[in-house]
Design a protein around this motif. Structure first.
Motif, PDB file in Angstrom:
ATOM      1  N   ASN A 170       0.771  -1.517   0.078  1.00 11.96           N
ATOM      2  CA  ASN A 170       0.011  -0.202   0.307  1.00 11.96           C
ATOM      3  C   ASN A 170       0.946   0.873  -0.032  1.00 11.96           C
ATOM      4  OD1 ASN A 170      -2.892   1.155  -0.168  1.00 11.96           O
ATOM      5  ND2 ASN A 170      -2.433   1.293   2.512  1.00 11.96           N
ATOM      6  N   LYS A 171       1.839   1.428   0.500  1.00 10.46           N
ATOM      7  CA  LYS A 171       2.855   2.405   0.471  1.00 10.46           C
ATOM      8  C   LYS A 171       3.382   2.210  -0.655  1.00 10.46           C
ATOM      9  CE  LYS A 171       4.789   5.787   2.825  1.00 10.46           C
ATOM     10  NZ  LYS A 171       4.337   6.655   3.345  1.00 10.46           N
ATOM     11  N   GLU A 172       4.042   1.728  -1.530  1.00 12.25           N
ATOM     12  CA  GLU A 172       3.961   2.067  -2.641  1.00 12.25           C
ATOM     13  C   GLU A 172       3.943   1.961  -3.570  1.00 12.25           C
ATOM     14  OE1 GLU A 172       6.122  -1.956  -4.238  1.00 12.25           O
ATOM     15  OE2 GLU A 172       6.008  -1.407  -5.929  1.00 12.25           O
ATOM     16  N   TRP A 173       2.333   1.411  -3.596  1.00 15.17           N
ATOM     17  CA  TRP A 173       1.766   2.367  -4.286  1.00 15.17           C
ATOM     18  C   TRP A 173       1.729   4.278  -4.104  1.00 15.17           C
ATOM     19  CZ3 TRP A 173      -2.682  -2.146  -3.292  1.00 15.17           C
ATOM     20  CH2 TRP A 173      -2.592  -2.638  -3.835  1.00 15.17           C
ATOM     21  N   GLN A 174       1.452   4.258  -2.393  1.00 13.25           N
ATOM     22  CA  GLN A 174       1.179   5.721  -2.849  1.00 13.25           C
ATOM     23  C   GLN A 174       2.419   6.226  -3.217  1.00 13.25           C
ATOM     24  OE1 GLN A 174       0.741   5.990   1.677  1.00 13.25           O
ATOM     25  NE2 GLN A 174      -1.352   5.137   1.524  1.00 13.25           N
ATOM     26  N   THR A 175       3.592   5.800  -2.790  1.00 12.38           N
ATOM     27  CA  THR A 175       4.751   6.293  -2.991  1.00 12.38           C
ATOM     28  C   THR A 175       4.878   6.377  -4.671  1.00 12.38           C
ATOM     29  OG1 THR A 175       5.623   4.920  -1.631  1.00 12.38           O
ATOM     30  CG2 THR A 175       7.697   6.232  -3.070  1.00 12.38           C
ATOM     31  N   GLN A 176       4.227   5.542  -5.443  1.00 13.63           N
ATOM     32  CA  GLN A 176       4.302   5.790  -6.760  1.00 13.63           C
ATOM     33  C   GLN A 176       3.574   7.328  -7.104  1.00 13.63           C
ATOM     34  OE1 GLN A 176       2.818   2.296  -8.083  1.00 13.63           O
ATOM     35  NE2 GLN A 176       5.531   1.002  -8.041  1.00 13.63           N
ATOM     36  N   GLY A 177       3.081   7.669  -6.399  1.00 10.93           N
ATOM     37  CA  GLY A 177       2.085   9.193  -6.492  1.00 10.93           C
ATOM     38  C   GLY A 177       0.940   8.873  -6.836  1.00 10.93           C
ATOM     39  N   TYR A 178       0.097   7.477  -6.496  1.00  9.72           N
ATOM     40  CA  TYR A 178      -1.491   7.330  -6.729  1.00  9.72           C
ATOM     41  C   TYR A 178      -2.210   7.851  -5.410  1.00  9.72           C
ATOM     42  CZ  TYR A 178       0.460   4.183  -9.901  1.00  9.72           C
ATOM     43  OH  TYR A 178       0.855   3.081 -11.260  1.00  9.72           O
ATOM     44  N   ASP A 228       5.381   0.628  11.196  1.00  5.02           N
ATOM     45  CA  ASP A 228       7.036   1.389  10.878  1.00  5.02           C
ATOM     46  C   ASP A 228       7.825   0.435   9.631  1.00  5.02           C
ATOM     47  OD1 ASP A 228       6.361   3.131  13.224  1.00  5.02           O
ATOM     48  OD2 ASP A 228       6.548   1.064  14.795  1.00  5.02           O
ATOM     49  N   LEU A 229       7.937  -0.642   9.852  1.00 10.59           N
ATOM     50  CA  LEU A 229       8.558  -1.449   8.699  1.00 10.59           C
ATOM     51  C   LEU A 229       8.429  -0.307   7.680  1.00 10.59           C
ATOM     52  CD1 LEU A 229       8.741  -4.822   9.172  1.00 10.59           C
ATOM     53  CD2 LEU A 229      10.569  -2.963   9.319  1.00 10.59           C
ATOM     54  N   SER A 230       6.976  -0.562   6.690  1.00 13.86           N
ATOM     55  CA  SER A 230       5.890   0.050   5.364  1.00 13.86           C
ATOM     56  C   SER A 230       6.163   1.736   5.780  1.00 13.86           C
ATOM     57  CB  SER A 230       4.989  -0.848   5.677  1.00 13.86           C
ATOM     58  OG  SER A 230       3.620  -0.074   6.298  1.00 13.86           O
ATOM     59  N   GLY A 231       6.232   2.270   6.747  1.00  9.01           N
ATOM     60  CA  GLY A 231       6.296   3.414   6.573  1.00  9.01           C
ATOM     61  C   GLY A 231       5.061   3.858   6.709  1.00  9.01           C
TER      62      GLY A 231
END
Ligand code: C2E
Ligand code: CA
Ligand code: CA
Ligand code: CA
Length: 278
Positions: free
Chosen positions: A101-109, A137-140
Motif C-alpha cells: 500500500n505504501k508502494e502505491w502511495q510512493t508511486q504517486g497514486y 513502522d516497517l512500511s512507513g
C-alpha cells in the motif's frame, strides 16, 4: 465411530485415514510455506458506489504449492488457526499488505485503504499491538490507510476485545466487522465497540433477489449502520442489479466480481492507474 455392517464397528476407515494423512501433510506444508515463499497476497478493489472509484483494497492470501498447486484459503486458514501457524502467516500478510500500500502511495497514486483480515487467534495474541505498529513502522504507512477486518467471533471475550480494539483505534487504524450478520452475536456490542464500518456478508448479497428477507436484512443493516454513524460495504457484488439495489439504499461501498476478482499486485496497479469507473 462408523457403522459398517450389522454389529460391525471400526474406529478408522480408509477414508478417515486418508483425511488424517492429508491434514498432516498440509500442516507440514504450511509450516514450510513461509520460508519457501509460497504465499502470495492478492488484492480485491473496494469501490465507492457514489463515485465509482477504487478507494481501498482487501488483501487475500494465496498459497501456491509446488506440487499441489493453488490452495484455497478456505482450506488452509482453518488449519493455520488450529495449529497457531496463523500468527506468523498473518504477520507476513500484514507486513506485505502495508508495504504494497505504501508502494502505491510512493508511486504517486491517491492513497487507498488496505484491509487486512484478522483471525480471532491473531486478535487474541498478546503482542498484537506490537505486531501492528511494527508493520506500520516497517512500511512507513500511515495508520488511517490500514483497516483491520474482524469477525464477530472475537467478541466472545468482550472486555478484552474492547480494550484491544480501543488501542488499535487510538493508533488511528480503521476497524471493520467482517461477514456482518452471520455471527449470531448480540447487536449490543455495536454501541460499545470502536468500529468504523460493517461488511455485509456475501450470503445476503447473493440472495437479495431470490429471498425478500435477505433484501430486507440488507436494507436494515444499512439503515442501522448509518444511524450508528458507521460506513457499510457490501461484499460479493456480482451483478449490476445488485449494485443498483445497494445504491438506492445508500450503501457506501461495494466489493465483488462485478468490479474485479482478487488479483496480483501488478494487475491491481494497472487498475488503480486507470481509476476504474463503471
Ligand atoms: P472473506 O474475508 O469473507 O473474503 C471474501 C472472500 O469472498 C474471498 O475469498 C473473495 O475472493 C471472495 N469474493 C470476493 N468477491 C466475490 C464475489 O463477487 N462472489 C463470490 N462468490 N466470492 C467473492 P478467498 O480469497 O477465497 O478467501 C476466503 C476466506 O479466507 C476469507 O473470507 C477470509 O476469511 C480468509 N482469508 C483470506 N485471506 C486471509 C488472511 O490473510 N488472513 C486471514 N486470517 N484470513 C484470510
Ligand atoms: Ca474479509
Ligand atoms: Ca467477508
Ligand atoms: Ca468469510
Amino acid at each position: 465411530v462408523k457403522e459398517l455392517g450389522k454389529n460391525n464397528f471400526q474406529f478408522y476407515t480408509p477414508d478417515m485415514n486418508e483425511a488424517v494423512t492429508r491434514k498432516m501433510q498440509m500442516e507440514i506444508g504450511l509450516r514450510k510455506a513461509l520460508e519457501r515463499k509460497e504465499f502470495r497476497v492478492y488484492y480485491q478493489p473496494q469501490i465507492d458506489v457514489n463515485t465509482g472509484h477504487v478507494i481501498g483494497t482487501e488483501a487475500l492470501i494465496r498459497w501456491e504449492h509446488p506440487e499441489w498447486g493453488h490452495m484455497s484459503p478456505a482450506d488452509f486458514i482453518p488449519l493455520a488457526e488450529e495449529t497457531g501457524l496463523i500468527i506468523p502467516i498473518g504477520e507476513w500478510v500484514l507486513n506485505e499488505a502495508c508495504r504494497q500500500n505504501k508502494e502505491w502511495q510512493t508511486q504517486g497514486y491517491p492513497p487507498l485503504r488496505m484491509a487486512v483480515n484478522m483471525s480471532s487467534r491473531q486478535f487474541k495474541q498478546s503482542n498484537l499491538i506490537d505486531t501492528v505498529s511494527n508493520a506500520l513502522d516497517l512500511s512507513g504507512l500511515e495508520p488511517q490507510y490500514l483497516e483491520l477486518e474482524l469477525t464477530e467471533s472475537i467478541i466472545q471475550d468482550s472486555k478484552y476485545a474492547i480494550t484491544t480494539m480501543q488501542k488499535l483505534k487510538d493508533m488511528g487504524i480503521f476497524l471493520s466487522i467482517d461477514d456482518f450478520g452471520t455471527g449470531y452475536s448480540s447487536l449490543n456490542y455495536l454501541k460499545h465497540f470502536p468500529i468504523d464500518s460493517l461488511k455485509i456478508d456475501q450470503s445476503f448479497t447473493r440472495n437479495m433477489f431470490e429471498n425478500t428477507k435477505d433484501a430486507a436484512l440488507i436494507h436494515t443493516i444499512i439503515t442501522m449502520a448509518h444511524n450508528l454513524e458507521l460506513k457499510v460495504i457490501a461484499e460479493g457484488v456480482e451483478t449490476e442489479e445488485q449494485l443498483q439495489f445497494l445504491l438506492q439504499r445508500q450503501c457506501n461501498e461495494a466489493q465483488g466480481y462485478l468490479f474485479s476478482r482478487p488479483i496480483p499486485a501488478k494487475e491491481m496497479t494497472g487498475m488503480i492507474k486507470k481509476q476504474y469507473t463503471y
